[in-house]
Scaffold this motif. Structure first.
Motif, PDB file in Angstrom:
ATOM      1  N   GLY A  12       0.826  -1.207   0.000  1.00  0.00           N
ATOM      2  CA  GLY A  12       0.000   0.000   0.000  1.00  0.00           C
ATOM      3  C   GLY A  12       0.856   1.252   0.000  1.00  0.00           C
ATOM      4  N   LYS A  26      -6.546   5.037  -3.947  1.00  0.00           N
ATOM      5  CA  LYS A  26      -6.839   4.040  -2.920  1.00  0.00           C
ATOM      6  C   LYS A  26      -7.854   3.005  -3.413  1.00  0.00           C
ATOM      7  N   CYS A  72      -6.822  -0.779  -4.360  1.00  0.00           N
ATOM      8  CA  CYS A  72      -6.451  -1.777  -3.362  1.00  0.00           C
ATOM      9  C   CYS A  72      -6.831  -3.170  -3.880  1.00  0.00           C
ATOM     10  N   LYS A 111      -7.030  -5.389   3.867  1.00  0.00           N
ATOM     11  CA  LYS A 111      -7.332  -4.128   3.183  1.00  0.00           C
ATOM     12  C   LYS A 111      -7.029  -2.935   4.085  1.00  0.00           C
ATOM     13  N   TRP A 161      -3.316  -2.352   4.019  1.00  0.00           N
ATOM     14  CA  TRP A 161      -2.909  -1.780   2.731  1.00  0.00           C
ATOM     15  C   TRP A 161      -3.252  -0.280   2.719  1.00  0.00           C
ATOM     16  N   LEU A 162      -4.470   0.049   3.156  1.00  0.00           N
ATOM     17  CA  LEU A 162      -4.886   1.455   3.173  1.00  0.00           C
ATOM     18  C   LEU A 162      -4.075   2.272   4.169  1.00  0.00           C
ATOM     19  N   TRP A 197      -0.979   3.067   2.384  1.00  0.00           N
ATOM     20  CA  TRP A 197      -1.276   4.050   1.342  1.00  0.00           C
ATOM     21  C   TRP A 197      -1.392   5.452   1.947  1.00  0.00           C
ATOM     22  N   ARG A 198      -2.099   5.552   3.088  1.00  0.00           N
ATOM     23  CA  ARG A 198      -2.249   6.856   3.758  1.00  0.00           C
ATOM     24  C   ARG A 198      -0.905   7.390   4.246  1.00  0.00           C
TER      25      ARG A 198
END
Length: 57
Positions: free
Chosen positions: A16, A26, A29, A37, A40-41, A44-45
């Motif tokens: 992510g 986003k 994903c 998930k 992963w998020l 990403w953040r």
């Protein structure tokens, strides 16, 4: 078993983060499991925050 689960979640976070650093949305994903998930998020953040601090668009 716990180590394998942790490794899987750490890998999701890392993937992510990589996606966020190259500017992927986003919505890209690849995970459907809620726990994976979420990691992963989270990655990403973190990447989006880092890109903002570094001034990368």
């Amino acid at each position: 078993m716990k180590r394998q689960k942790r490794d899987r979640l750490e890998r999701a976070h890392s993937k992510g983060y990589q996606a966020g650093m190259i500017g992927k949305a986003k919505e890209n994903c690849p995970y459907h499991d809620n726990d994976t998930k979420a990691h992963w998020l989270g990655g990403w953040r973190s990447a989006i925050d880092d890109r903002t601090v570094l001034g990368v668009k």
